[in-house]
Design an enzyme around this catalytic site. Sequence first.
Site, short mmCIF file in Angstrom:
data_model
loop_
_atom_site.label_atom_id
_atom_site.label_comp_id
_atom_site.label_asym_id
_atom_site.label_seq_id
_atom_site.Cartn_x
_atom_site.Cartn_y
_atom_site.Cartn_z
CB SER A 143 -11.94 -1.02 -7.60
OG SER A 143 -11.59 1.14 -6.64
CE LYS A 155 -4.32 1.30 0.67
NZ LYS A 155 -5.25 0.27 0.19
N GLY A 162 -19.57 8.33 -0.06
CA GLY A 162 -17.97 7.95 -0.85
C GLY A 162 -18.54 6.79 -2.05
N PRO A 198 -5.98 2.83 -7.11
CG PRO A 198 -8.62 3.06 -8.34
CD PRO A 198 -7.56 2.36 -8.22
P1 NAI Z 1 -14.05 7.96 -0.18
O1 NAI Z 1 -13.52 8.91 -0.08
O2 NAI Z 1 -14.52 8.36 -2.58
O3 NAI Z 1 -15.45 8.16 0.56
C1 NAI Z 1 -15.25 8.01 1.57
C2 NAI Z 1 -16.60 8.29 2.08
O4 NAI Z 1 -16.46 8.82 3.46
C3 NAI Z 1 -16.56 10.45 1.72
O5 NAI Z 1 -17.22 10.93 1.30
C4 NAI Z 1 -16.74 10.97 3.14
O6 NAI Z 1 -16.44 12.97 3.40
C5 NAI Z 1 -16.75 10.05 4.28
N1 NAI Z 1 -16.48 10.27 5.68
C6 NAI Z 1 -14.88 10.17 6.11
N2 NAI Z 1 -15.01 9.86 7.40
C7 NAI Z 1 -16.43 10.15 8.00
C8 NAI Z 1 -17.07 9.65 9.07
N3 NAI Z 1 -16.30 9.59 10.52
N4 NAI Z 1 -18.35 9.92 8.98
C9 NAI Z 1 -19.19 10.11 7.80
N5 NAI Z 1 -18.18 9.83 6.80
C10 NAI Z 1 -17.33 10.03 6.80
O7 NAI Z 1 -13.71 6.39 -0.10
P2 NAI Z 1 -13.81 4.82 -1.04
O8 NAI Z 1 -12.96 5.33 -1.74
O9 NAI Z 1 -15.44 5.22 -0.52
O10 NAI Z 1 -13.99 4.06 -0.09
C11 NAI Z 1 -14.30 3.97 1.64
C12 NAI Z 1 -13.84 2.64 2.26
O11 NAI Z 1 -13.35 1.49 1.58
C13 NAI Z 1 -12.14 3.40 2.45
O12 NAI Z 1 -11.88 2.48 4.09
C14 NAI Z 1 -11.11 2.62 1.81
O13 NAI Z 1 -10.17 2.33 2.27
C15 NAI Z 1 -12.51 1.32 1.64
N6 NAI Z 1 -12.06 0.76 0.47
C16 NAI Z 1 -12.29 1.13 -0.90
C17 NAI Z 1 -11.99 -0.16 -2.39
C18 NAI Z 1 -12.62 1.19 -3.45
O14 NAI Z 1 -12.50 0.22 -4.35
N7 NAI Z 1 -13.12 2.48 -3.15
C19 NAI Z 1 -11.47 -0.80 -1.69
C20 NAI Z 1 -11.99 -1.40 -0.52
C21 NAI Z 1 -11.55 -0.88 0.71
N1 PHE Z 2 -8.70 0.71 -2.44
C1 PHE Z 2 -8.51 -0.81 -2.95
C2 PHE Z 2 -8.59 -1.75 -1.54
O1 PHE Z 2 -7.98 -0.97 -0.54
C3 PHE Z 2 -6.99 -1.24 -3.68
C4 PHE Z 2 -6.73 -1.37 -5.13
C5 PHE Z 2 -7.97 -1.03 -6.11
C6 PHE Z 2 -6.14 -1.75 -5.34
C7 PHE Z 2 -7.44 -1.05 -7.36
C8 PHE Z 2 -5.51 -2.39 -6.88
C9 PHE Z 2 -7.06 -1.82 -8.00
O2 PHE Z 2 -8.78 -2.79 -1.68
#
Ligand code: NAI
Ligand code: PHE
Length: 354
Positions: free
Chosen positions: A152, A83, A188, A119
Amino acid sequence: MADAPAVERIEGWDGLGVVSRVDAETGAGIHVALHSERLGPPSGGTRMKSYAGASEARRDAQRLAEAMTYKWAAARFPRGGGKAVIDAPDGLSAEARDGLLRRYGSLVRELGGRFLTGPDVGTSPRDMDVISQTGSPWVFGRTEAGGGAGGSGGWTALGVFVSIETACERLFGGRSLRGRRVAIQGAGSVGADLARRLADAGAEVEVADSDARAAERAGADPRIRVVPADGVLARPCDVLSPCALGGVLDAASIPTLACAAVVGAANNPLAAAENAGQIAARGILYAPDFVVNAGGAIAVTGMEALGWSAERAEAAVRAIAETLTRVFALADEGRITTAAAARQIAEEALAAGR
Ligand code: NAI
Ligand code: PHE
């Protein structure tokens, strides 16, 4: 090409090491944590946000890299855990940010395939296009226009959705989500998509986001109810879905939970390993994060690096339901927490090797 950058070994962490740099132009700290190469090259997202200090940023990279090792292993996918964290000052101009991403891309390229990325929180497919300008061919999750598979988040949301169905099957005897109440923390890229999928399935959906604009966007769908970000973890519901940041389930929040199950996307939602036992002691079913949230990483990497079709990617993401069913069964058999059971399944895959 320059010599590969030095990998710093860290005491008290069982990973391979961390490569750290300071970006002179912006003052940002860059930490690439390599946890395991056992099943394949260390691979994981690039997280970009501002941290309280370099050691906090580096520690987050290490813990997230470790979670990636278990994520790939539980999914039996040929990648290792890694990471990157970019600890960037707030308020960078778009130009300064792109410059930082390109210099980070050069570091990824110097690593010469020892680290593959995509990402994560704070970075987008468009950012992957920019990183790829200097980091190719080790950058995934690029835009479709940039030759990638796109975001993703939707794939991750699909994996969370089938995991919620699996948790409901276990708790209530059926996979239907009609009338089930789900509270989502974070609207998000994953949370907003998950909310729509749940509403389509007839669930009662509540979302909360600390960013009012994100909450408002999700709430534009009349089937989705926006609730205050403070207190979302304590909403009475069938399933609580943490889809924001890690560390939210701790000794203070666990006694306030009012759900039957916790099933979310957030990486490392437990503040400490012992929190899994505290959740179980409250009679709440915990679906381990690295099993539930693997969908985005496996679909995007499968399509971009392994030549998978979208259909094959979807089948792989839906198979998360079977892995989770095994986790629940193993936890029952061994009278261990679901977190320990998931870890055991991942350890078995690691022991079996490539
Ligand atoms: P993102 O950044 O698009 O969305 C996260 C949202 O959470 C944002 O809108 C933010 O304002 C909100 N937020 C932050 N702190 C908060 C709180 N205390 N209370 C309420 N809302 C809050 O991130 P994304 O991509 O949706 O990822 C969300 C989680 O899932 C992260 O922990 C990420 O590491 C995990 N994840 C994401 C993956 C992906 O494909 N995007 C894959 C695996 C895990
Ligand atoms: N953000 C992803 C996760 O936590 C990591 C990832 C996304 C890796 C897309 C590769 C390609 O799982």
